[in-house]
Design an enzyme around this catalytic site. Structure first.
Site: not given
Lengths: 477, 477, 477, 477
Positions: C173, C294, C300, C307
């Site tokens: 969970h 970035s 970053k 993804e």
């Protein structure tokens, strides 16, 4: 006993006894199989109210048009009322050999009132009857869904009001991007639900044409008044083509598509709930009501309800997809394949209503952790874009060059292990001499957030306006 | 009462009473919503036999390894036997507050045998328990499906034997292409079912690793013997990674994918049944058992069962798709989302088993119309390719040129409104002088069919061989 | 120019010029539309190698059986070789009026060698030809996929070896459940990929029957040797039923289903990568190669590649679903609908191969953050179940009662803001007097992990064994 | 070269050279894989017009608000005009390292106008930019789809006018049910398309809010005027929540759902075309333009175009399903997964536009076979329900009893091998003495059809009214 069970039991028995089903007298077995695949009563009995209501409207029209006598008509009407009472009270006996809800009602009517019952089916067929019942059922559930979505929106507004200026990180790629407010985040879901309700409303308008009187597929030679039945059943008008009226399941498909998108929205919110309640995020604490504990780790709250809401999109979207596959390539008009339509819609509605209620409860009862949200917002140099924007806006430095300067400042802060706002002016000027004191007006997350006052922006002042507008919208409904 | 109903009823009540669910004491309402979304007992009670069998294997192993005393273990074993009897006989009382089948069994065990019941859950968790039960359930249904598919194959062979040399048109684009035999057509479905059974068999082999003893996700420190439980439950071996064992639902997905393809095959056959029983085709007459009549048109036989079989692929394929969507992007290990898995599989199995039995019955009892099939085969110049092939084979004319000559012959026959075989030799020689008497050996559909003796071809002699081979395959199973 | 583009351009032009397509001479427009929807060359040109190889095997057999003369046959063979060279080198000119790859090759052959070209199509049709080509293409890509999956497994083993004893939290969970090792976690994916490869291998075996010689649908009267062509093209044997051979797309469906499950596994791993690289988790640092930066926040790393891998399951699973929908209810034998099959498979293979290579690269180049993983494992009282198990195992306390004691200990540690292992013996004995010094042997995450030595458990010793077994398995392939 | 090709080629090369991709300098390979999975330019270059138009509106607003100087702004505007010309003319060079269309335009702008280019990206980000572009693209295609659907409706009306009173059988379960008119049948599709256009129109209204100015996700601190850009780009208003604006893909999903239903309608019509052009039905003759012939059977017309239209629903519906799966459970705001959205939409639009144009062409050019339609209508005692209705209406016999009498009449006709209308009055009276001469007014299919004058019924008089109403509706658009 539902159809699922019914099939299930056949299957289970077979598994145990293996040859049971194909043993014995062959034709008996066949009869059972045919009955099991053919009967829809376990599913379509949920249409009983609609079926009786539509029959009443139909017989009233037949009386009005003198197709059925006043006496027979009144007998039918009172018989139908009695049947509705029997079903509602649980006294009614369902029998799988009577296939579907329409035959159940008609057979029981014959028992109660005798011969006049035979006149009810004049100038209609099961094809237009089931389309009418089903549209009415969906229409009713659209209204209920609209209400519980509205209730949920109200709770979102209440919570957005409570958390208008609670600062949290806004993410892209699940990386900290810019600080936002929790109120703003919740209002994003308000907007999604608003579109969801719009889609349901459009679906309702489009389906609101009454098939009754299209008969089997060709219309009828009886001098019926379709406007009268349409009006009695709150439809805007009768359907314009009898063949289309009995072949069409657009209303079920459009409804399922709308629910798929709504359930997608809830799945995204549910995923955030799961993330946010993980120990790594710790953005929120779920209430006991919508989490499950562990006897062994009393502090633990498993986000079970959110996980299940996240999962429900699978079945709801599956319903749209399945019904499309069923309907694909079916020639006009009615084919028995279409009988499967109700199972998908009923299941999707059950899943959807429960998902909305559960998500409403989750949001209503969770507690955000203000400090954890703020700390996370401060993390990751989330005001870097504010610095870049300031360089452009105030110092008139071109955008791409401002990016370069900002990158250098971030590197410096990283090296100093401090936040951007904690860099001294000297330090900043060593990167770009034109930077002055005013820069500190935008370097903190609080100031960043406050500055985003473009229309639809995250500034608390804008969130307040958005809430105000939303409340007015809802008042005007 | 199934979950569907349970949710359904909540929903219906809401629709009537609207605010019922959210009225009253708030926390009561919340409890109901949470229970409704969280409980799985209405679905997973179908696992009761597997759950009890696995618990027995587990406790026997715990006794053997001296983790649980002989006395406690035997008490547990006899308690479990009693519970199984209670559930099978219908005496067992299910209670939605006990969530799932595992908790029902454990709670009832505590009632029956007291304290020793608490030792049953040693060295396991619900995560490995449910994975084990579910695999066993699927395995059992694979075996049942394999048997009813085999039964269906036998009927296909019987029918293919009966109709080995019944001539019918073979279609491409639903246009008459070449004459084939009905036996050959039925044997195509024999081949499809053979692959279907192969997929189920591969799925069974791959899933046959026992998760029990993987515990919550990390394995356990108790000195358990996983080989012993795996063997007792007829698994080939224990799973190799505890984290994978409780996260994996490949077995359900692969099973659903296999069923999707099987149901696709049945949908194709079902569509043919619908087509063939239309008045336009009139290739077959359905038995009363698997069609529905019309009180008004006694001669009519609606192919309801076939239409419903055609439709079932929608829900079965939807189940695969839905479960994939549920599982998409779920991090390891167990998430509550996965609880939805069983609803899809149970529904698909019910639909699948019923579809196979119904299609078996349809095929078993239908009557092909020999003359209509033959007439249709004669229609459309279906032996045109035979003529072209003959020109190539016998007269050694290049293929593309043979096509040209054949086209001219077809045009001539069309103009004469006769079959190709009815063109006189003079006529044929006016197109291509080299054509001689021998051409009539191949121009009739009977001769066309007889000539297709390539391996796998439609000639009755080849169909007989194929049937013979198939029978031997089945004997060797 | 691909079909997509082709259609796309038509559409775009229409949008600009609106009536362009329906203006002009009507029949010209029609021809364009028909061509646009009918031609498959932009998609199926990817089959060119397979098409030429199969044609060569076919003509060699025709020569061997004296159906085509040696001279003609050799002319055809050398012509085909030339065409393959032209296509591979890019010199070949594709022309949308020639519809598909088969017609392109045949038309070009006629240009090159003249009349003998017309003999190539003897005893076959496009129906068996395309089924053969497509099976060969899939078979080749199964082999390539198997190899890159094996490569990925090797990297998983290398990484699992590196991180055998790196401790991290195991989640259920998304809540901390029990400590595990990163090596164990990676080995869970090794197991998934192993099953994935098994599914591909089964699919390959099942599809490996050669359709060539089934001709249009009925077989042929030419004395062909189907075993010879099957063998020449590395098939195990010829297909057994000519009608099935040209109607069947099981091989494409089973392949797409297998890819769907593989891509699901990658989507789960990808989701973990996204989570783990969030600032909140901070479990790993992605390499520059598989993340995007970035300009404004140089530290970053957006997990773009992960993804996108997570997203690809959408299209791959969509391909299975789409092809099922296309095939649903199609009567035998060939229908033009089936032409769509290749677009789904090619797209899925492209997405799948890229996903595997990208995920391999991500795993190969990421850096786990040892301390962050360990800290997270210590978080959340992850050894609570170890304490409960110890109470059962060592003190012989029933499982459910041990849970109660553990809950009290966790509450105490929470109050003390310390870990379970930091509670003093006095404190622990205040809850359960029988607890003694030995309890500290299991309270730290290190000791917890070390203790999980059940087969398949997370103990480093067991992970080492699992890696050893895996390596042996791969050596034996 | 599209992305498909690009991936495809990588894959193919790998298959040939096997280790090519993972050989060589490792980081080179990685760069290629990352580029291949990450770049979207091959897909999103179709947005170029929208991207440039939105940039122009944005910079005009920045000038108006004095955020960008007049000089810089005008330089940007003229640069953008030049770029659009370059792309439209084909002179523009695409480069996969520049990832997407936005970066291509911006990079080229910098080449053309130098430093001022850097100011274009002020107060926006790629997140709001792509949402804006994509909405504009869809909006434009909705307008085009609406037009070609309207064109198709016009043709349906023309054909329905031509065939207002051509009698054909109406089917249920593909069994002859009641006679209808071909005009009525075509008007059923008119109604479906009408709803389809309604769904597209609703979708257009709902999506017509402008995301531009939402920036990365939080809005901006620049004093922008979002109403101005919204108005300039023909949006009704700006989006109300910046976070929602960049996270939302409802517009793509709703659009795909609407297309799925439209393509379902076309698949049903396509299936009828395939059926009707089979030799068994022979209801229509397809034009050469939308069928493919056979060199060997010149009379044959394979309904290829209809089959392909029937198949397209697979991919279009698959697109909706795939995008839902991609978006499922994605936390806010932007994730890279969402980049996949455009591929689904572009593909679906290409398939949809082509399907509509092809189906329009098929309907426009087919020839119904009047006699075959009439013969089929006379077949199967299609006026049996007319007889039953007459018994109820004229003789006042209860409905169910009327059914019984009708059944007897049908049996008698079957025995006599005649139509119902050919039974003598004596014969009919032997079944029910009250039957009189008037019964012959309804027993022929012509009279049956003429009698169905209920609203929406199949009587030619009603079909004429429906056509009249439809024409008026279209005039008022």
């Amino acid at each position: 006993m539902t159809k699922n069970n019914s099939n299930g039991e056949i299957a289970e028995n077979n598994t145990q006894g293996r040859t049971a089903l194909w043993g014995g007298r062959f034709s008996d077995t066949q009869a059972k199989i045919m009955q099991a695949i053919n009967a829809s009563i376990d599913v379509d009995k949920r249409l009983y109210k609609q079926d009786i209501q539509a029959s009443k409207a139909h017989v009233s029209m037949l009386m009005h048009m003198a197709i059925v006598s006043k006496k027979d008509g009144e007998s039918i009407l009172s018989g139908l009322t009695k049947i509705e009472e029997e079903i509602t009270s649980g006294a009614f006996v369902f029998d799988v050999t009577l296939e579907d809800i329409h035959m159940h009602v008609e057979a029981r009517l014959a028992e109660i009132i005798g011969d006049p019952a035979k006149r009810l089916h004049t100038a209609r067929s099961r094809n237009d009857q089931v389309a009418t019942d089903f549209k009415m059922w969906i229409r009713e559930h659209i209204d209920y869904l609209d209400q519980i979505l509205l209730d949920f929106q109200k709770t979102l507004l209440t919570k957005a009001t409570d958390f208008t200026d609670w600062i949290m990180p806004g993410f892209t790629h699940l990386q900290t991007a810019q600080p936002i407010t929790l109120g703003h985040h919740l209002m994003a879901y308000y907007e999604m639900i608003k579109r969801d309700r719009g889609r349901l409303s459009d679906c309702r308008k489009r389906l609101n044409e009454c098939p009754l009187g299209s008969a089997a597929l060709a219309g009828t030679g009886f001098p019926i008044d379709r406007d009268m039945t349409a009006k009695a059943l709150d439809f805007e008008k009768p359907t314009a083509n009898s063949l289309d009226a009995v072949s069409d399941r657009d209303f079920a498909l459009e409804f399922l598509a709308a629910l798929s998108i709504t359930s997608l929205h809830l799945s995204r919110l549910a995923d955030e709930i799961v993330l946010w309640s993980s120990p790594q995020f710790n953005f929120i604490t779920l209430s006991d009501h919508f989490s499950s504990g562990s006897s062994i780790m009393p502090q633990k709250r498993n986000p079970d309800a959110a996980e299940l809401v996240r999962a429900k999109v699978g079945r709801i979207a599956g319903g749209f997809n399945s019904l499309l596959m069923v309907m694909k390539g079916l020639p006009l008009a009615y084919s028995k394949d279409m009988q499967e339509d109700k199972a998908y819609v009923f299941q999707a509605v059950d899943d959807m209503e429960l998902s909305i209620l559960a998500m409403h409860g989750i949001i209503e009862t969770l507690s955000p952790n203000k400090n954890a949200l703020l700390d996370a917002a401060n993390n990751g140099f989330s005001t870097a874009t504010d610095l870049a924007d300031w360089l452009v806006r105030v110092l008139n430095i071109p955008f791409r060059q401002a990016h370069h300067i900002t990158g250098a400042a971030v590197k410096m802060a990283e090296k100093q292990k401090c936040l951007l706002k904690d860099l001294s002016l000297d330090m900043l000027q060593s990167i770009e001499p034109k930077i002055d004191e005013r820069v500190y007006d935008i370097l903190s997350v609080e100031k960043s957030v406050t500055s985003r006052i473009s229309y639809g922006g995250t500034a608390p002042s804008m969130v307040k306006k958005a809430i105000f507008t939303a409340k007015k919208e809802m008042e005007n409904e």
